[in-house]
Design a protein around this motif. Sequence first.
Motif, PDB file in Angstrom:
ATOM      1  N   LEU A 242       0.985  -1.239  -0.091  1.00 37.90           N
ATOM      2  CA  LEU A 242      -0.024  -0.126  -0.114  1.00 37.90           C
ATOM      3  C   LEU A 242       0.804   1.286  -0.044  1.00 37.90           C
ATOM      4  O   LEU A 242       0.540   2.269  -0.560  1.00 37.90           O
ATOM      5  N   GLY A 243       2.057   1.232   0.736  1.00 42.08           N
ATOM      6  CA  GLY A 243       2.826   2.175   0.775  1.00 42.08           C
ATOM      7  C   GLY A 243       3.353   2.621  -0.590  1.00 42.08           C
ATOM      8  O   GLY A 243       3.510   3.811  -0.992  1.00 42.08           O
ATOM      9  N   GLU A 244       3.743   1.739  -1.422  1.00 40.01           N
ATOM     10  CA  GLU A 244       4.193   1.708  -2.623  1.00 40.01           C
ATOM     11  C   GLU A 244       3.190   2.496  -3.700  1.00 40.01           C
ATOM     12  O   GLU A 244       3.743   3.454  -4.346  1.00 40.01           O
ATOM     13  N   ARG A 245       1.932   2.062  -3.265  1.00 37.42           N
ATOM     14  CA  ARG A 245       0.950   2.845  -4.230  1.00 37.42           C
ATOM     15  C   ARG A 245       0.717   4.036  -3.913  1.00 37.42           C
ATOM     16  O   ARG A 245       0.295   4.841  -4.721  1.00 37.42           O
ATOM     17  N   LEU A 246       0.610   4.397  -2.688  1.00 34.96           N
ATOM     18  CA  LEU A 246       0.633   5.921  -2.090  1.00 34.96           C
ATOM     19  C   LEU A 246       1.631   6.736  -2.631  1.00 34.96           C
ATOM     20  O   LEU A 246       1.441   7.766  -2.967  1.00 34.96           O
ATOM     21  N   ARG A 247       2.758   6.397  -2.776  1.00 35.28           N
ATOM     22  CA  ARG A 247       4.055   7.048  -3.174  1.00 35.28           C
ATOM     23  C   ARG A 247       3.643   7.714  -4.869  1.00 35.28           C
ATOM     24  O   ARG A 247       4.161   8.392  -5.299  1.00 35.28           O
ATOM     25  N   ASP A 248       2.750   6.756  -5.370  1.00 37.60           N
ATOM     26  CA  ASP A 248       2.330   7.033  -6.961  1.00 37.60           C
ATOM     27  C   ASP A 248       1.112   7.735  -7.195  1.00 37.60           C
ATOM     28  O   ASP A 248       0.588   7.791  -8.176  1.00 37.60           O
ATOM     29  N   LEU A 249       0.581   8.119  -5.840  1.00 32.52           N
ATOM     30  CA  LEU A 249      -0.662   8.788  -6.152  1.00 32.52           C
ATOM     31  C   LEU A 249      -0.900  10.072  -7.117  1.00 32.52           C
ATOM     32  O   LEU A 249      -1.754  10.267  -7.667  1.00 32.52           O
ATOM     33  N   GLY A 250       0.370  10.637  -7.246  1.00 30.85           N
ATOM     34  CA  GLY A 250       0.384  11.746  -8.051  1.00 30.85           C
ATOM     35  C   GLY A 250       0.663  11.461  -9.628  1.00 30.85           C
ATOM     36  O   GLY A 250       0.474  12.404 -10.418  1.00 30.85           O
ATOM     37  N   GLY A 251       0.953  10.394  -9.704  1.00 31.57           N
ATOM     38  CA  GLY A 251       1.125   9.883 -11.057  1.00 31.57           C
ATOM     39  C   GLY A 251       0.078   9.284 -11.974  1.00 31.57           C
ATOM     40  O   GLY A 251       0.341   8.956 -13.058  1.00 31.57           O
ATOM     41  N   GLY A 252      -1.257   9.358 -11.440  1.00 27.43           N
ATOM     42  CA  GLY A 252      -2.124   8.912 -12.243  1.00 27.43           C
ATOM     43  C   GLY A 252      -3.402   8.551 -10.836  1.00 27.43           C
ATOM     44  O   GLY A 252      -3.300   8.350  -9.928  1.00 27.43           O
ATOM     45  N   ALA A 253      -4.534   8.348 -11.782  1.00 27.18           N
ATOM     46  CA  ALA A 253      -5.710   8.009 -10.674  1.00 27.18           C
ATOM     47  C   ALA A 253      -5.646   6.477 -10.496  1.00 27.18           C
ATOM     48  O   ALA A 253      -5.600   5.569 -11.390  1.00 27.18           O
ATOM     49  N   PRO A 254      -5.674   6.172  -9.196  1.00 27.08           N
ATOM     50  CA  PRO A 254      -5.448   4.775  -8.874  1.00 27.08           C
ATOM     51  C   PRO A 254      -6.798   4.072  -8.915  1.00 27.08           C
ATOM     52  O   PRO A 254      -7.702   4.865  -8.934  1.00 27.08           O
ATOM     53  N   THR A 255      -6.982   2.755  -9.101  1.00 28.27           N
ATOM     54  CA  THR A 255      -8.267   2.063  -8.741  1.00 28.27           C
ATOM     55  C   THR A 255      -8.607   1.963  -7.324  1.00 28.27           C
ATOM     56  O   THR A 255      -8.114   1.492  -6.635  1.00 28.27           O
ATOM     57  N   LEU A 256      -9.718   2.599  -7.250  1.00 29.68           N
ATOM     58  CA  LEU A 256     -10.301   2.641  -5.851  1.00 29.68           C
ATOM     59  C   LEU A 256     -11.447   1.838  -5.526  1.00 29.68           C
ATOM     60  O   LEU A 256     -12.270   1.661  -6.676  1.00 29.68           O
ATOM     61  N   LEU A 257     -11.751   1.281  -4.478  1.00 27.96           N
ATOM     62  CA  LEU A 257     -13.089   0.456  -4.181  1.00 27.96           C
ATOM     63  C   LEU A 257     -13.870   1.544  -3.324  1.00 27.96           C
ATOM     64  O   LEU A 257     -13.422   2.226  -2.497  1.00 27.96           O
ATOM     65  N   GLU A 258     -15.320   1.467  -3.651  1.00 27.85           N
ATOM     66  CA  GLU A 258     -16.118   2.183  -2.706  1.00 27.85           C
ATOM     67  C   GLU A 258     -16.091   1.442  -1.490  1.00 27.85           C
ATOM     68  O   GLU A 258     -15.794   0.386  -1.474  1.00 27.85           O
ATOM     69  N   ARG A 259     -16.258   2.139  -0.476  1.00 31.03           N
ATOM     70  CA  ARG A 259     -16.238   1.705   0.783  1.00 31.03           C
ATOM     71  C   ARG A 259     -17.297   0.456   1.047  1.00 31.03           C
ATOM     72  O   ARG A 259     -16.882  -0.436   1.501  1.00 31.03           O
ATOM     73  N   ALA A 260     -18.374   0.614   0.407  1.00 30.22           N
ATOM     74  CA  ALA A 260     -19.573  -0.338   0.488  1.00 30.22           C
ATOM     75  C   ALA A 260     -19.231  -1.685   0.014  1.00 30.22           C
ATOM     76  O   ALA A 260     -19.185  -2.670   0.482  1.00 30.22           O
ATOM     77  N   GLU A 261     -18.363  -1.718  -1.270  1.00 30.30           N
ATOM     78  CA  GLU A 261     -17.714  -2.730  -2.044  1.00 30.30           C
ATOM     79  C   GLU A 261     -16.719  -3.365  -1.053  1.00 30.30           C
ATOM     80  O   GLU A 261     -16.763  -4.508  -0.866  1.00 30.30           O
ATOM     81  N   LEU A 262     -15.748  -2.508  -0.523  1.00 33.06           N
ATOM     82  CA  LEU A 262     -14.954  -3.031   0.608  1.00 33.06           C
ATOM     83  C   LEU A 262     -15.521  -3.823   1.629  1.00 33.06           C
ATOM     84  O   LEU A 262     -15.212  -4.982   1.958  1.00 33.06           O
ATOM     85  N   LEU A 263     -16.447  -3.305   2.173  1.00 31.30           N
ATOM     86  CA  LEU A 263     -17.163  -3.769   3.353  1.00 31.30           C
ATOM     87  C   LEU A 263     -17.955  -5.252   2.859  1.00 31.30           C
ATOM     88  O   LEU A 263     -17.905  -6.233   3.731  1.00 31.30           O
ATOM     89  N   GLY A 264     -18.372  -5.262   1.742  1.00 31.37           N
ATOM     90  CA  GLY A 264     -18.879  -6.476   1.182  1.00 31.37           C
ATOM     91  C   GLY A 264     -17.870  -7.544   0.902  1.00 31.37           C
ATOM     92  O   GLY A 264     -17.937  -8.784   1.293  1.00 31.37           O
ATOM     93  N   ARG A 265     -16.692  -7.174   0.470  1.00 28.51           N
ATOM     94  CA  ARG A 265     -15.508  -8.081   0.320  1.00 28.51           C
ATOM     95  C   ARG A 265     -15.096  -8.662   1.716  1.00 28.51           C
ATOM     96  O   ARG A 265     -14.774 -10.036   1.890  1.00 28.51           O
ATOM     97  N   ILE A 266     -15.116  -7.806   2.827  1.00 28.99           N
ATOM     98  CA  ILE A 266     -14.889  -8.227   3.990  1.00 28.99           C
ATOM     99  C   ILE A 266     -15.842  -9.164   4.457  1.00 28.99           C
ATOM    100  O   ILE A 266     -15.353 -10.312   5.119  1.00 28.99           O
ATOM    101  N   ARG A 267     -17.016  -8.808   4.449  1.00 28.05           N
ATOM    102  CA  ARG A 267     -18.054  -9.818   5.014  1.00 28.05           C
ATOM    103  C   ARG A 267     -17.897 -11.038   4.152  1.00 28.05           C
ATOM    104  O   ARG A 267     -18.295 -12.248   4.891  1.00 28.05           O
ATOM    105  N   ALA A 268     -17.607 -11.108   2.917  1.00 28.77           N
ATOM    106  CA  ALA A 268     -17.596 -12.306   2.202  1.00 28.77           C
ATOM    107  C   ALA A 268     -16.372 -13.342   2.939  1.00 28.77           C
ATOM    108  O   ALA A 268     -16.711 -14.563   2.826  1.00 28.77           O
ATOM    109  N   LEU A 269     -15.399 -12.499   3.179  1.00 29.94           N
ATOM    110  CA  LEU A 269     -14.102 -13.169   3.570  1.00 29.94           C
ATOM    111  C   LEU A 269     -14.789 -13.838   5.167  1.00 29.94           C
ATOM    112  O   LEU A 269     -14.212 -15.089   5.266  1.00 29.94           O
TER     113      LEU A 269
END
Length: 288
Positions: A242-269
């Motif tokens: 995650l730290g590697e990805r954060l260093r590149d935030l200024g280099g382009g739009a990262p692929t983000l998850l909506e919080r609701a989708e992340l919550l769904g993935r956690i519940r599925a796990l």
Amino acid sequence: MTSTGGVTASWLRPIPSGVAPYLARAGHLGHAGRRLGELVQGRPPGVTGSQWSAAGRASLDVVVCAADTGLPRFAVRFTAPVPDGSPARRAERLTDAVCAAVGLPLLRVESPTLGGAEQVRRFVEYVLDARAYGDGTDPDAGEAVGFRDIVGRLPDGRRGPVNDLGALARAEAVEAYVAGRLADPIVRGLHARWTGGPAEGWAWVEVRPGHCLLERVRLTARGLDCGVDPGRLAEDLAVVALGERLRDLGGGAPTLLERAELLGRIRALAARRDSFDGGFAFDHLCAD
């Protein structure tokens, strides 16, 4: 006490002492970019000729050897995630089978982000340090502090677990928040260990309100005690990614998850808790 992994010397070929190592640490030498076939003396039993030909070509990022004998103690391999049932997954399983047949423990890190030379070196050194610490800890002397739980001064000046591989990334997330590049400074995570399979670690941070950057890492440690719980180590590696990805935030739009989708993935796990060794310890993350 940490396990040596039960290396079978009769099948493993020592790396000659004249070969310059990639790293030296805690009584071990690390050699980079070795093929599995270079380490094995002949085709191991139970492995067909075609299987051996394929597995022998497998590249290992680092082979860690005993400094005194040159015999391989374990190997490390970083790979990108591949789908179950794919040719790449079958090749990985074949590599696992050959390593098991010759008694060579294999640490595999699966991550779409990690795998750079410095990341591999840091990981190998970390495992060697953790194992050396465990070897020097007397389990009968009371409740010794685990390697991952040693407290000291962190990169940002605070006190905390100095052997958290993700400590620097966590500090950088706070700096990014102060600079207005993140919506929340806190790096969150979870981990679990699949019964008979790899450990899995997740780490995420809220980049924009309601939108998160997620990293997942799988760590397979067959026949080797890493000196740190594999689940915690997988989660820490996810924080590093995650730290590697954060260093590149200024280099382009990262692929983000909506919080609701992340919550769904956690519940599925969490719903698969019966498949985990030790269950699922992160139900608090399943709440809205």
